[in-house]
Write a protein that holds these residues in place. Sequence first.
Motif, short mmCIF file in Angstrom:
data_model
loop_
_atom_site.label_atom_id
_atom_site.label_comp_id
_atom_site.label_asym_id
_atom_site.label_seq_id
_atom_site.Cartn_x
_atom_site.Cartn_y
_atom_site.Cartn_z
N UNK A 75 0.81 -1.22 0.00
CA UNK A 75 0.00 0.00 0.00
C UNK A 75 0.84 1.27 0.00
N UNK A 76 2.00 1.21 0.62
CA UNK A 76 2.81 2.41 0.76
C UNK A 76 4.22 2.14 0.26
N UNK A 77 4.73 3.08 -0.50
CA UNK A 77 6.09 3.03 -1.02
C UNK A 77 6.81 4.31 -0.60
N UNK A 78 8.11 4.23 -0.50
CA UNK A 78 8.95 5.41 -0.29
C UNK A 78 9.69 5.65 -1.60
N UNK A 79 9.53 6.84 -2.18
CA UNK A 79 10.20 7.16 -3.43
C UNK A 79 11.41 8.04 -3.14
N UNK A 80 12.51 7.69 -3.75
CA UNK A 80 13.74 8.47 -3.64
C UNK A 80 14.04 9.06 -5.01
N UNK A 81 14.19 10.39 -5.04
CA UNK A 81 14.59 11.11 -6.25
C UNK A 81 15.81 11.95 -5.89
N UNK A 82 16.36 12.60 -6.92
CA UNK A 82 17.56 13.41 -6.71
C UNK A 82 17.26 14.85 -7.11
N UNK A 83 17.54 15.78 -6.21
CA UNK A 83 17.34 17.20 -6.49
C UNK A 83 18.37 17.67 -7.52
N UNK A 84 18.10 18.77 -8.19
CA UNK A 84 19.06 19.28 -9.17
C UNK A 84 20.47 19.53 -8.59
N UNK A 85 20.56 19.82 -7.29
CA UNK A 85 21.88 20.06 -6.70
C UNK A 85 22.53 18.77 -6.19
N UNK A 86 21.89 17.61 -6.45
CA UNK A 86 22.47 16.33 -6.09
C UNK A 86 22.02 15.76 -4.75
N UNK A 87 21.30 16.56 -3.96
CA UNK A 87 20.82 16.05 -2.67
C UNK A 87 19.65 15.11 -2.88
N UNK A 88 19.53 14.07 -2.04
CA UNK A 88 18.41 13.15 -2.18
C UNK A 88 17.11 13.74 -1.63
N UNK A 89 16.01 13.23 -2.13
CA UNK A 89 14.68 13.59 -1.63
C UNK A 89 13.90 12.28 -1.51
N UNK A 90 13.30 12.04 -0.34
CA UNK A 90 12.55 10.81 -0.09
C UNK A 90 11.20 11.18 0.50
N UNK A 91 10.14 10.54 0.00
CA UNK A 91 8.81 10.80 0.51
C UNK A 91 7.92 9.57 0.30
N UNK A 92 6.93 9.35 1.18
CA UNK A 92 6.03 8.22 0.98
C UNK A 92 4.93 8.55 -0.02
N UNK A 93 4.45 7.51 -0.69
CA UNK A 93 3.31 7.67 -1.60
C UNK A 93 2.70 6.31 -1.92
N UNK A 94 1.43 6.30 -2.36
CA UNK A 94 0.83 5.06 -2.82
C UNK A 94 1.29 4.80 -4.26
N UNK A 95 1.28 3.56 -4.65
CA UNK A 95 1.64 3.20 -6.03
C UNK A 95 0.86 1.96 -6.44
N UNK A 96 0.74 1.78 -7.73
CA UNK A 96 0.00 0.65 -8.30
C UNK A 96 0.95 -0.12 -9.20
N UNK A 97 1.01 -1.44 -9.00
CA UNK A 97 1.80 -2.32 -9.86
C UNK A 97 0.86 -2.90 -10.90
#
Length: 170
Positions: A35-57
């Motif tokens: 039901x819940x996933x944590x998504x990790x992306x990368x900011x333009x300055x290279x710092x990581x960003x992580x946040x929870x969200x729902x997702x569908x497979x």
Amino acid sequence: MPHHRPHTRLDRSYSAPEATATPWPEAEPKLARAELFWISTVRPDGRPHVTPLPAVWTDGALHFCTGPEERKARNLETNPHVVLTTGTNTWDKGYDLVVEGEAVRVTDEERLRVLAAAWEAKYGSFWHFEVRDGAFHHGGGHAFVFSVAPRTVFGFGKGEPFSQTRWRFE
């Protein structure tokens, strides 16, 4: 999206001696049920960003949505590589999955309608989306939808036996 079996390998360095690799047909339903996933992306300055969200497979990929002004959407404009993580916050039971891939925006309205129905079927009527202009619409806002076909997935079996399986997709 084509369905194909990944190359599966047990990492013995991080697995109990009696552990075996988890077959992909056992791992895939865990992604579908999560039901819940944590998504990790990368900011333009290279710092990581992580946040929870729902997702569908569905159709061999994870799908998530986000407002175009949200940090993760802005990060994806410059770097589409993402990691989506799901599992349990326990040490000795459960199964964790880490999906690595590239987020590709979905704009085809027929595909978006299928995904909107999948969101509502999984999460209930709160997650009812209208589809128009290549996006989901809900209340007063709209959200972009992204698809992540896995390149590599890691599975972590917790408890006896501990295991680490890697699936690589061509």
